[in-house]
Design a protein around this motif. Structure first.
Motif, PDB file in Angstrom:
ATOM      1  N   ASP A  76       6.796  14.208  -6.448  1.00  0.00           N
ATOM      2  CA  ASP A  76       6.162  15.248  -7.252  1.00  0.00           C
ATOM      3  C   ASP A  76       6.464  16.590  -6.610  1.00  0.00           C
ATOM      4  O   ASP A  76       5.998  16.885  -5.507  1.00  0.00           O
ATOM      5  N   SER A  77       7.231  17.425  -7.295  1.00  0.00           N
ATOM      6  CA  SER A  77       7.645  18.710  -6.723  1.00  0.00           C
ATOM      7  C   SER A  77       6.870  19.852  -7.361  1.00  0.00           C
ATOM      8  O   SER A  77       7.187  20.290  -8.460  1.00  0.00           O
ATOM      9  N   ILE A 101       0.857  -1.180   0.000  1.00  0.00           N
ATOM     10  CA  ILE A 101       0.000   0.000   0.000  1.00  0.00           C
ATOM     11  C   ILE A 101       0.898   1.236   0.000  1.00  0.00           C
ATOM     12  O   ILE A 101       1.742   1.388   0.886  1.00  0.00           O
ATOM     13  N   PRO A 102       0.755   2.120  -0.964  1.00  0.00           N
ATOM     14  CA  PRO A 102       1.609   3.327  -0.990  1.00  0.00           C
ATOM     15  C   PRO A 102       1.332   4.231   0.209  1.00  0.00           C
ATOM     16  O   PRO A 102       0.191   4.330   0.678  1.00  0.00           O
ATOM     17  N   GLN A 103       2.392   4.874   0.701  1.00  0.00           N
ATOM     18  CA  GLN A 103       2.272   5.826   1.804  1.00  0.00           C
ATOM     19  C   GLN A 103       2.444   7.236   1.247  1.00  0.00           C
ATOM     20  O   GLN A 103       3.539   7.607   0.822  1.00  0.00           O
ATOM     21  N   PHE A 104       1.369   8.005   1.245  1.00  0.00           N
ATOM     22  CA  PHE A 104       1.392   9.352   0.689  1.00  0.00           C
ATOM     23  C   PHE A 104       1.840  10.338   1.765  1.00  0.00           C
ATOM     24  O   PHE A 104       1.302  10.359   2.869  1.00  0.00           O
ATOM     25  N   LYS A 105       2.824  11.183   1.408  1.00  0.00           N
ATOM     26  CA  LYS A 105       3.412  12.113   2.360  1.00  0.00           C
ATOM     27  C   LYS A 105       3.090  13.553   1.961  1.00  0.00           C
ATOM     28  O   LYS A 105       3.448  13.993   0.862  1.00  0.00           O
ATOM     29  N   SER A 106       2.419  14.268   2.859  1.00  0.00           N
ATOM     30  CA  SER A 106       2.111  15.678   2.630  1.00  0.00           C
ATOM     31  C   SER A 106       3.300  16.522   3.085  1.00  0.00           C
ATOM     32  O   SER A 106       3.753  16.403   4.226  1.00  0.00           O
ATOM     33  N   VAL A 107       3.795  17.368   2.179  1.00  0.00           N
ATOM     34  CA  VAL A 107       4.971  18.190   2.465  1.00  0.00           C
ATOM     35  C   VAL A 107       4.765  19.598   1.916  1.00  0.00           C
ATOM     36  O   VAL A 107       3.898  19.832   1.079  1.00  0.00           O
ATOM     37  N   ASN A 153      -0.895  18.695  -1.584  1.00  0.00           N
ATOM     38  CA  ASN A 153       0.498  18.855  -1.158  1.00  0.00           C
ATOM     39  C   ASN A 153       1.186  17.511  -0.967  1.00  0.00           C
ATOM     40  O   ASN A 153       2.000  17.350  -0.057  1.00  0.00           O
ATOM     41  N   ILE A 154       0.863  16.548  -1.823  1.00  0.00           N
ATOM     42  CA  ILE A 154       1.482  15.225  -1.721  1.00  0.00           C
ATOM     43  C   ILE A 154       2.773  15.237  -2.527  1.00  0.00           C
ATOM     44  O   ILE A 154       2.759  15.223  -3.760  1.00  0.00           O
ATOM     45  N   GLY A 155       3.887  15.283  -1.820  1.00  0.00           N
ATOM     46  CA  GLY A 155       5.178  15.351  -2.491  1.00  0.00           C
ATOM     47  C   GLY A 155       5.812  14.003  -2.720  1.00  0.00           C
ATOM     48  O   GLY A 155       6.624  13.843  -3.639  1.00  0.00           O
ATOM     49  N   GLU A 156       5.463  13.023  -1.877  1.00  0.00           N
ATOM     50  CA  GLU A 156       6.091  11.709  -1.982  1.00  0.00           C
ATOM     51  C   GLU A 156       5.065  10.606  -1.784  1.00  0.00           C
ATOM     52  O   GLU A 156       4.126  10.751  -0.998  1.00  0.00           O
ATOM     53  N   ARG A 196       0.052  15.365  -8.424  1.00  0.00           N
ATOM     54  CA  ARG A 196       0.125  14.527  -9.619  1.00  0.00           C
ATOM     55  C   ARG A 196       0.249  13.039  -9.321  1.00  0.00           C
ATOM     56  O   ARG A 196      -0.037  12.211 -10.187  1.00  0.00           O
ATOM     57  N   ILE A 197       0.710  12.675  -8.122  1.00  0.00           N
ATOM     58  CA  ILE A 197       0.989  11.259  -7.868  1.00  0.00           C
ATOM     59  C   ILE A 197      -0.288  10.427  -7.947  1.00  0.00           C
ATOM     60  O   ILE A 197      -0.306   9.359  -8.577  1.00  0.00           O
ATOM     61  N   ALA A 198      -1.368  10.895  -7.328  1.00  0.00           N
ATOM     62  CA  ALA A 198      -2.614  10.124  -7.337  1.00  0.00           C
ATOM     63  C   ALA A 198      -3.141   9.932  -8.756  1.00  0.00           C
ATOM     64  O   ALA A 198      -3.535   8.825  -9.143  1.00  0.00           O
ATOM     65  N   SER A 199      -3.162  10.994  -9.547  1.00  0.00           N
ATOM     66  CA  SER A 199      -3.678  10.869 -10.914  1.00  0.00           C
ATOM     67  C   SER A 199      -2.784   9.970 -11.760  1.00  0.00           C
ATOM     68  O   SER A 199      -3.270   9.204 -12.593  1.00  0.00           O
ATOM     69  N   TYR A 200      -1.483  10.047 -11.562  1.00  0.00           N
ATOM     70  CA  TYR A 200      -0.547   9.180 -12.275  1.00  0.00           C
ATOM     71  C   TYR A 200      -0.824   7.711 -11.967  1.00  0.00           C
ATOM     72  O   TYR A 200      -0.727   6.845 -12.843  1.00  0.00           O
TER      73      TYR A 200
END
Length: 323
Positions: free
Chosen positions: A92-93, A8-14, A33-36, A20-24
């Motif tokens: 995603d920066s 399960i991916p761990q989404f990190k708010s930074v 603000n999901i950077g990783e 873009r990560i979720a849509s990708y």
């Protein structure tokens, strides 16, 4: 036979993160603000949890305590024990990351009792004008380094690169670097979360506080003569064949352009293999003829005990193992 594991991916708010990560990954939004997304991790406090199958709900640390030999193989079991040695992320920066550096194994062990951090980036979808910093553009001294941080000109000493899709950046411990605004990358690294933040553009958090810098701590970690080899290489996609894109003591990473079907013989590797689909969906077929879905953006861990797999689909795949 020990199964292929998906997590399960761990989404990190930074502070600098995007959306873009979720849509990708074709998932619903996880925020702005999901950077990783930590796709595979055994970092304490951030252990990946198995998403499906007989180990569903267990985290990687728990599995390593009981089945490290199956996952690592005998050779790597002697080297790492029950510690899983790599960490895989999507990044995603939406804004610039801090200028930073990571310690090598010796310094990290001395200061933090953990491994150092050598890493690499695969550029997946850079925005127009996106740039990365990697290494210095000339040799500088520790004295100039301190001075340029103090007067906000440290970026003028760094190697600035404008990545294209498929560019690969190798970042040994000690190389100063930063991901600039508009980048989207796959990161493969040693299993370590030690970062020395050098410069952060005088940004403030939500409470108005400046983020902590580690200027003096970074001095012993930096290679001030690091001006060669920091530029990217470009992936040469070969149909249904692994092409090595990075090779070091900590990981060997390859790229494969799968057209319909690619077979990987893992019998003599004596290492786990990590597989990530960075463009398109795939299916993995294990040695028991079991089918495992691998959608775009997903990562799978192939245990060392798995003698072979088949990859089905039309997609671009990144693999990593340890020689």
């Amino acid at each position: 036979m020990f199964p292929i594991l998906k997590f399960i991916p761990q989404f990190k708010s930074v502070l600098w993160g995007g959306k873009r990560i979720a849509s990708y990954k074709d998932l619903s939004s996880r925020g702005d603000n999901i950077g990783e997304s930590w796709e595979l991790s055994c970092v304490p406090g951030h252990e990946s949890v198995v998403a499906e199958g007989s180990f569903k709900g267990k985290n990687l640390h728990e599995i390593m305590l009981t089945d490290a030999k199956e996952i690592l193989g005998e050779r790597l079991l002697k080297r790492y024990g029950t510690e899983f040695p790599l960490l895989i992320k999507l990044i995603d920066s939406a804004d610039d990351l801090s200028i930073q550096v990571h310690p090598d194994d010796n310094l990290a062990a001395k200061r933090h009792h953990c491994p150092g951090k050598t890493e690499m980036w695969v550029s997946i979808a850079p925005a127009d004008g996106a740039y990365l910093y990697s290494g210095f553009n000339r040799v500088i001294s520790a004295e100039e380094y301190r001075s340029r941080i103090a007067d906000n000109t440290i970026v003028d000493t760094l190697g600035k690169h404008y990545p294209q899709k498929g560019d690969v950046f190798f970042l040994p411990a000690g190389r100063v670097h930063s991901i600039g605004k508009g980048n989207f990358v796959l990161e493969i690294q040693q299993s370590s979360d030690i970062t020395y933040r050098i410069y952060d553009y005088d940004r403030r958090d939500a409470q108005g506080n400046a983020r902590q810098l580690h200027v003096e701590e970074s001095i012993d970690a930096i290679d001030f003569s690091d001006t060669d080899g920091a530029a990217p290489s470009r992936i040469k996609w070969i149909e249904n064949q692994e092409e090595i894109i990075a090779d070091c003591n900590y990981f060997t990473t390859s790229a494969i352009a799968v057209k319909e079907s690619a077979c990987m013989d893992l019998d003599k590797r004596d290492s786990f293999t990590i597989i990530a689909s960075i463009d398109g969906d795939a299916q993995l077929v294990d040695a028991n003829n079991e089918y495992i879905s691998l959608p775009q953006g997903a990562v799978a861990l192939i245990p060392a005990s798995m003698p072979r797999i088949q990859i089905l689909g039309n997609c671009k795949i990144i693999t990593s193992y340890i020689k």
